[in-house]
Design an enzyme around this catalytic site. Sequence first.
Site, PDB file in Angstrom:
ATOM      1  N   ARG A  84       0.856  -1.183   0.000  1.00  0.00           N
ATOM      2  CA  ARG A  84       0.000   0.000   0.000  1.00  0.00           C
ATOM      3  C   ARG A  84       0.896   1.239   0.000  1.00  0.00           C
ATOM      4  NH1 ARG A  84      -2.605   3.067   4.598  1.00  0.00           N
ATOM      5  NH2 ARG A  84      -3.972   4.473   3.470  1.00  0.00           N
ATOM      6  N   HIS A 128      -2.779  10.970   0.328  1.00  0.00           N
ATOM      7  CA  HIS A 128      -2.277  10.779   1.696  1.00  0.00           C
ATOM      8  C   HIS A 128      -1.675  12.120   2.131  1.00  0.00           C
ATOM      9  CE1 HIS A 128      -0.901   7.522   4.698  1.00  0.00           C
ATOM     10  NE2 HIS A 128      -0.502   8.668   5.226  1.00  0.00           N
ATOM     11  N   GLU A 173      -7.454   8.892   5.819  1.00  0.00           N
ATOM     12  CA  GLU A 173      -7.734   9.585   7.075  1.00  0.00           C
ATOM     13  C   GLU A 173      -8.244  11.021   6.892  1.00  0.00           C
ATOM     14  OE1 GLU A 173      -4.243   9.225   9.528  1.00  0.00           O
ATOM     15  OE2 GLU A 173      -4.398   7.045   9.635  1.00  0.00           O
ATOM     16  N   ASN A 299      -7.636   2.330   9.743  1.00  0.00           N
ATOM     17  CA  ASN A 299      -6.323   2.495  10.358  1.00  0.00           C
ATOM     18  C   ASN A 299      -6.527   2.516  11.867  1.00  0.00           C
ATOM     19  OD1 ASN A 299      -5.411   2.764   7.766  1.00  0.00           O
ATOM     20  ND2 ASN A 299      -4.864   4.935   7.930  1.00  0.00           N
ATOM     21  N   TYR A 301      -4.710   2.270  15.740  1.00  0.00           N
ATOM     22  CA  TYR A 301      -3.505   2.307  16.570  1.00  0.00           C
ATOM     23  C   TYR A 301      -3.798   2.115  18.050  1.00  0.00           C
ATOM     24  CZ  TYR A 301      -1.021   3.677  12.419  1.00  0.00           C
ATOM     25  OH  TYR A 301      -0.465   3.653  11.154  1.00  0.00           O
ATOM     26  N   GLU A 353      -3.777   0.133   8.122  1.00  0.00           N
ATOM     27  CA  GLU A 353      -2.587   0.543   8.880  1.00  0.00           C
ATOM     28  C   GLU A 353      -2.724   0.021  10.293  1.00  0.00           C
ATOM     29  OE1 GLU A 353      -1.598   4.722   9.092  1.00  0.00           O
ATOM     30  OE2 GLU A 353      -1.933   4.999   6.947  1.00  0.00           O
TER      31      GLU A 353
HETATM   32  O1  IFM Z   1       2.402   7.867   9.882  1.00  0.00           O
HETATM   33  C1  IFM Z   1       1.018   7.949  10.008  1.00  0.00           C
HETATM   34  C2  IFM Z   1       0.352   7.728   8.666  1.00  0.00           C
HETATM   35  O2  IFM Z   1       0.799   8.624   7.704  1.00  0.00           O
HETATM   36  C3  IFM Z   1      -1.141   7.880   8.797  1.00  0.00           C
HETATM   37  N1  IFM Z   1      -1.660   7.090   9.871  1.00  0.00           N
HETATM   38  C4  IFM Z   1      -0.995   7.128  11.135  1.00  0.00           C
HETATM   39  C5  IFM Z   1       0.487   6.920  10.965  1.00  0.00           C
HETATM   40  C6  IFM Z   1       1.197   6.957  12.344  1.00  0.00           C
HETATM   41  O3  IFM Z   1       0.962   8.173  12.976  1.00  0.00           O
END
Ligand code: IFM
Length: 444
Positions: A84, A128, A173, A299, A301, A353
């Site tokens: 990706r 992006h 995002e 995405n 985290y 992500e």
């Molecule tokens: O590095 C970023 C990415 O560009 C977009 N999503 C979160 C990642 C980590 O912060």
Amino acid sequence: MTTPVPLLSKSQFPDDFVWGVATSAFQIEGAPLQDGKGLSIWDSFCRQPGVIADNSNGDVACEHYARWASDLDMIANLGVDAYRFSIAWPRVRPTGDGAWNTKGLDFYEGLVDGLLERGIKPYLTLNHWDLPDALQAKGGWAHRDTVHRFVEYAEGIQARMGDRLSSIATHNEPWVMAVLGHETGVFAPGIKNRATAAQVSHHLLLSHGLAVQALRAQGSKATLGIVLNLSPMHPATSGDADTTQAKLEDGRLLRWYMDPLFKARYPQDVLDHLGVDAPKVQADDLQNIAVPIDFLGVNYYSRSVVSADQSWKTESSGLEITDMGWEVYPEGLTELLVRMHRDYAVPPLYVTENGGAFKDSFENGRVHDQGRTHYIQRHIAAVAEAMRQGVRMQGYMVWSLMDNFEWASGYEKRFGIVHVDYDTQVRTLKDSALWYRGFLGQTE
Ligand code: IFM
């Protein structure tokens, strides 16, 4: 106390499940003006004093623009199915609305063909975050015309290389671009205005819907979708004030994007909250946004813990946090995926992500990044659990292939499963990459 790491096997996942690694153009390419490229809003933003933690910029980054062929060899060596990546819009159309740059198009066409030659599926993201600076000078994403420039950009990419792409995501995002870019102003273009941010979010969504329709009209065979950054919003306490605030923050992060995409409406509680700052929406906009898509990228985290007095934060006082200060909370990924499947008529989902910044140290030529390895393992297990609960999942992609420019954090935070020595540009597979390669069944 360390949390036990689940036993994982690729055989727990369907054969057509797509395993990948992810990057983005601005974070790795460098070469901001080479071969006719135009500047992006991030090139300009980085030049403002004090906005990037280490005062760095994307001028060199990972020199991927020059090193792309050996980087593709490295990706192939990991044994992934997909890569990706994103196209830098100002590299292919420097001003965003003028002439196209043949050399820029050649670069990405070479990348796509290079992936195919190595048996890797190209998963493209069109936007992006690196909007052409020349379009920002005309109002950027706050200006409705940019929507139509984005559709032209999508069409230009489809015409040149769309026949070879497995997947096209319109935006990565949109919440980040809208809120961090235009409300808090900590990301490019550094604007601080809530009404502007709301209008930007609407234009991003509209451009997504119109681009998907345009790509379909061109006969695109790629799966088409969008990528959202999402996390569960947990109230800090069971008190009314925290619970109410958590619901509103969930509205601003998740429902503000999911409701228009899948229900052709904005959530009323967020509209009420925005009041006069709510976006201007024209007739048919919401129908255009809610066009069916083939996949949705998530995405993930961390979770967010919300209190009425502090709004929300991903930081936690708990023991397990990453170098970003984000809590390691894999069960939040299962919770999120199950909730999306329950509340919306979603197409197959990808985790587009997932990964962590950790402090890495070199030891005899090896990078022992146990924290990152465990993070990835536990989140893959969380995806398996969501699938066990009935969620249609199509793939998982590690963020990131290699250490890179982490936006306002500069180069201080390392998300890569491959270490980059920024003095020499030498790439070294960390233990997490070696584990991922083994998990994927690659032996070399
Ligand atoms: O590095 C970023 C990415 O560009 C977009 N999503 C979160 C990642 C980590 O912060």
